[in-house]
Design a protein around this motif. Structure first.
Motif, PDB file in Angstrom:
ATOM      1  N   LYS A   1       0.815  -1.230   0.000  1.00 20.94           N
ATOM      2  CA  LYS A   1       0.000   0.000   0.000  1.00 20.94           C
ATOM      3  C   LYS A   1       0.842   1.271   0.000  1.00 20.94           C
ATOM      4  CE  LYS A   1      -0.838   0.131   4.976  1.00 20.94           C
ATOM      5  NZ  LYS A   1      -1.836   0.177   6.041  1.00 20.94           N
ATOM      6  N   GLU A   2       1.998   1.224   0.662  1.00 18.77           N
ATOM      7  CA  GLU A   2       2.833   2.430   0.688  1.00 18.77           C
ATOM      8  C   GLU A   2       3.724   2.503  -0.542  1.00 18.77           C
ATOM      9  OE1 GLU A   2       2.085   4.423   2.951  1.00 18.77           O
ATOM     10  OE2 GLU A   2       1.278   3.203   4.602  1.00 18.77           O
TER      11      GLU A   2
ATOM     12  N   LYS B   1       3.028   0.799  -3.755  1.00 13.45           N
ATOM     13  CA  LYS B   1       2.408   0.806  -5.074  1.00 13.45           C
ATOM     14  C   LYS B   1       1.047   1.498  -5.119  1.00 13.45           C
ATOM     15  CE  LYS B   1       1.983  -1.824  -9.263  1.00 13.45           C
ATOM     16  NZ  LYS B   1       1.341  -2.982  -9.848  1.00 13.45           N
ATOM     17  N   GLY B   2       0.210   1.227  -4.145  1.00 10.87           N
ATOM     18  CA  GLY B   2      -1.101   1.856  -4.176  1.00 10.87           C
ATOM     19  C   GLY B   2      -2.120   1.106  -3.360  1.00 10.87           C
ATOM     20  N   ARG B   3      -3.354   1.494  -3.502  1.00 10.96           N
ATOM     21  CA  ARG B   3      -4.416   0.942  -2.664  1.00 10.96           C
ATOM     22  C   ARG B   3      -5.606   0.492  -3.502  1.00 10.96           C
ATOM     23  NH1 ARG B   3      -4.138   2.863   3.075  1.00 10.96           N
ATOM     24  NH2 ARG B   3      -2.050   3.718   3.285  1.00 10.96           N
ATOM     25  N   HIS B   4      -5.310  -0.142  -4.615  1.00  7.26           N
ATOM     26  CA  HIS B   4      -6.410  -0.613  -5.469  1.00  7.26           C
ATOM     27  C   HIS B   4      -6.297  -2.117  -5.673  1.00  7.26           C
ATOM     28  CE1 HIS B   4      -8.232  -1.144  -9.684  1.00  7.26           C
ATOM     29  NE2 HIS B   4      -9.237  -0.990  -8.843  1.00  7.26           N
TER      30      HIS B   4
ATOM     31  N   ASP C   1      -9.358   0.866  -2.486  1.00  6.65           N
ATOM     32  CA  ASP C   1     -10.329   1.011  -3.551  1.00  6.65           C
ATOM     33  C   ASP C   1     -10.479  -0.377  -4.191  1.00  6.65           C
ATOM     34  OD1 ASP C   1     -11.920   2.119  -5.505  1.00  6.65           O
ATOM     35  OD2 ASP C   1     -10.212   2.768  -6.744  1.00  6.65           O
TER      36      ASP C   1
ATOM     37  N   THR D   1      -4.830  -0.209 -12.854  1.00  9.30           N
ATOM     38  CA  THR D   1      -4.144   1.090 -12.902  1.00  9.30           C
ATOM     39  C   THR D   1      -2.745   0.923 -12.297  1.00  9.30           C
ATOM     40  OG1 THR D   1      -4.737   1.854 -10.682  1.00  9.30           O
ATOM     41  CG2 THR D   1      -6.392   2.171 -12.419  1.00  9.30           C
ATOM     42  N   LYS D   2      -2.012   2.008 -12.258  1.00  8.57           N
ATOM     43  CA  LYS D   2      -0.679   1.978 -11.630  1.00  8.57           C
ATOM     44  C   LYS D   2      -0.764   1.745 -10.134  1.00  8.57           C
ATOM     45  CE  LYS D   2       1.817   4.708 -15.034  1.00  8.57           C
ATOM     46  NZ  LYS D   2       2.283   6.048 -15.410  1.00  8.57           N
ATOM     47  N   GLU D   3      -1.930   1.987  -9.584  1.00 10.08           N
ATOM     48  CA  GLU D   3      -2.170   1.818  -8.147  1.00 10.08           C
ATOM     49  C   GLU D   3      -2.594   0.397  -7.784  1.00 10.08           C
ATOM     50  OE1 GLU D   3      -3.323   4.903  -5.743  1.00 10.08           O
ATOM     51  OE2 GLU D   3      -1.408   5.349  -6.743  1.00 10.08           O
ATOM     52  N   THR D   4      -2.858  -0.433  -8.800  1.00 11.31           N
ATOM     53  CA  THR D   4      -3.406  -1.765  -8.530  1.00 11.31           C
ATOM     54  C   THR D   4      -2.332  -2.679  -7.945  1.00 11.31           C
ATOM     55  OG1 THR D   4      -4.859  -1.460 -10.438  1.00 11.31           O
ATOM     56  CG2 THR D   4      -4.713  -3.693  -9.522  1.00 11.31           C
ATOM     57  N   VAL D   5      -2.603  -3.234  -6.763  1.00 10.90           N
ATOM     58  CA  VAL D   5      -1.625  -4.119  -6.145  1.00 10.90           C
ATOM     59  C   VAL D   5      -1.945  -5.589  -6.386  1.00 10.90           C
ATOM     60  CG1 VAL D   5      -0.874  -2.494  -4.383  1.00 10.90           C
ATOM     61  CG2 VAL D   5      -2.816  -3.980  -3.901  1.00 10.90           C
TER      62      VAL D   5
END
Lengths: 388, 388
Positions: free
Chosen positions: B91-92, B94-97, B121, B143-147
């Motif tokens: 989460k820190e 790459k992201g929160r998706h 998300d 997306t770029k936020e997708t983990v």
């Protein structure tokens, strides 16, 4: 492996009782459906009844009703749920501070450390030289932000039994939730949650000749606990996962099989080991309290010798005992419990735990201490640390 | 309960195979210690060897090495760990998706919803009328936020088998982790993680005549996963808790016992049920794909009748089948799977799942469809919804 190994590590794991397996078989082979509601098919309804009977048996041993017991996969999960569940449920409402005893077993200790990484403030409460919680320190540590105090009933290594009554009174007075890990004391020491205001209790079957992979968490009605294991709607919608109904039946039978008489027999073996160690082996320290300790637990440091060497030599003589030494326990460092009570690394490394169970007899205890005398003498002969 | 109940709900839970119990017994009664390091006593070293042998058997069925398999308490825990572990780890960074399939089973679906409450998300990816993931939608949703993307191998209710190859290629191209819940397909459908670039796989023993309370998570080397179950240092320090070595041995034996021949027998029963339902009962819909479906699964909606009534009447005739109706499943609402594929409440309520297992024979399938014809005809006679 020895044909007739004398196993004295019953706090780590126990041999399954054949009667426990018999109690599990109907749920393996006959009533093997998942538990269904009353709208389900009859095998599922029967399975549900089996599950609820098991819950009732465990609840009644704690002096409570079955809706306050949820089944988990063991003490580790129960303690994860108790700490994380209350911390998550109360962080926005009350605060982000929890208190755990410095000498807790890893499920509580490392869950607390994990909460620390999530931004919680954790107090690791000190203990005295016998392992008793600092009650004045506890009183002072509780703030308005404190959501939970977690103090074990009895210690996994040194067997020290806490004064839960005094602890629970402090928590009640300060209006803070109390969790206790009773993994090592359940059924061996009395615990009645109607009489003692504890809010959450961790229980496990693997220490009382029950199956592995099943435990329980007592949750007092009204205690705010977020779900830890997400998924289905099982266990009053508090713990997801296909119910381990054979495991629950085995756990319940394991609970029923523990008697006061048996516990007194384990205590007699424990006493004998401690007495003979002190009278026959020089330079011995008892770790933990002599009076207030788990009936099945003796933990002794034999100075000037290494725990791994003791374990190995005892093993060659047919005895399984454990040590607080680092490599044995895979914890990367020597026992945090022995160090917590003020012991140095040498004391931790030389500590040996004997924990008795249903399949031990007094002659096993006698034989173990005979072997221990020889092993310690032999190892001291070759130890550079020993006083010759 | 009927003496000779014909149990056709093997995707919910299975009868234990006697050979599985035999494989567990040595770890119940002989080698019952915890697994110790090589510095431990011999019973602990033997226990460790037993555990590692079991791990090896499961790993090799997935085409991988044992250090990529960790044991858990079941599919629910495995999916909790896969989703929460990667989400928390990344989460820190790459992201929160995260993306999950709309018709996932509850462990994935509700873990995703729990992550949503923690500020993640979540995209609930659509499926088509047969339950297949919308691959273009997947491509667009990343997306770029997708983990993490979590898409099941095969559906728990309607048996639809996803095109994991296409899905894994999209994830690889977009450089996002892929988890798949293979609870219902493991050993019944091929899965080789050396050939298919999936990063995490949920497995469980309870669907293949193994014990309850044991599962596993495949974690591709190098995949960032935070610990979900905190505590001791077991399972490569990824999953704490006293190892359930009897459970692991039982799981491994259960895996070994599933053969291609047996799976083809289950498939023949499934085909027979579907064929006869369509030729003998009017107003039937097959839920899920005819071609790409779990070999053991048939799921049919018998229109104008209620699932609970069917279950009850089938039960009175000695058959255990499940339904996507709300009360049966305890999920508070009618099957999200049937509604996910575009079915209305009536279709969900009238859906019946037959899942075959080792102890079923072709005559059970025939008898079940005989009974079903009678039950449906009878219920339609009294149904206000039915076309008379």
């Amino acid at each position: 492996m020895f044909e007739n190994m004398i196993y004295l590590d019953n706090s780590a794991c126990t041999r399954l009782d054949e009667r426990v397996l018999e109690a599990m078989k109907p749920y393996f082979f006959d009533t093997y459906a998942v538990a269904t509601s009353e709208f389900g098919y009859s095998m599922g309804i029967d399975a549900k009844e089996g599950l609820e009977n098991s819950r009732e048996i465990i609840a009644s041993r704690l002096g409570t009703d079955s809706e306050e017991i949820i089944f988990t996969s063991g003490d580790t999960e129960s303690s994860n749920m108790a700490l994380k569940g209350t911390a998550w449920a109360l962080k926005e409402i009350k605060g982000r501070h929890i208190i755990v005893l410095q000498i807790e077993d890893f499920p509580v200790l490392n869950t607390a450390k994990s909460l620390q990484k999530q931004g919680f403030d954790v107090t690791f409460l000190n203990v005295d030289g016998e392992g008793f919680a600092d009650l004045e320190g506890l009183r002072k540590a509780i703030t308005k932000e404190t959501v939970l105090v977690s103090i074990q009933y009895a210690n996994q290594e040194i067997g020290t039994v806490q004064d839960l009554k005094a602890i629970s009174e402090i928590c009640k007075e300060k209006d803070v939730l109390l969790h206790t890990d009773a993994t090592h004391s359940f059924t061996r020491l009395p615990l009645n949650v109607k009489e003692l205001p504890v809010d959450l209790v961790t229980l496990s079957a693997h220490t009382i000749h029950g199956p592995r992979g099943i435990g329980a968490l007592y949750i007092r009605k009204g205690t705010p606990v977020s779900k830890f294991m997400d998924g289905g709607f099982q266990e009053f919608n508090l713990r997801a996962g296909v119910e381990n109904i054979p495991g629950a039946a085995g756990f319940a039978t394991a609970v029923e099989l523990v008697t006061e008489d048996e516990t007194r027999q384990l205590e007699a073996m424990r006493n004998r080991v401690i007495e003979r160690a002190f009278s026959e082996i020089p330079d011995v320290t008892l770790n933990g309290s002599r009076e207030k300790r788990l009936p099945q637990n003796a933990n002794l440091t034999f100075h000037y010798v290494e725990g791994e060497s003791i374990t190995l030599h005892m093993d060659m003589r047919g005895f399984a005992v454990s040590t607080g030494s680092a490599c044995f326990s895979r914890s990367l460092e020597a026992s945090h419990v022995i160090r917590g009570i003020g012991g140095d690394h040498e004391r931790a490394h030389g500590s040996v735990r004997f924990t008795f169970g249903r399949y031990n007899r007094m002659e096993d205890a006698e034989a173990a201490i005979d072997a221990m005398s020889e092993v310690v003498a032999r190892l001291r002969e070759i130890s550079p640390l020993a006083r010759k």
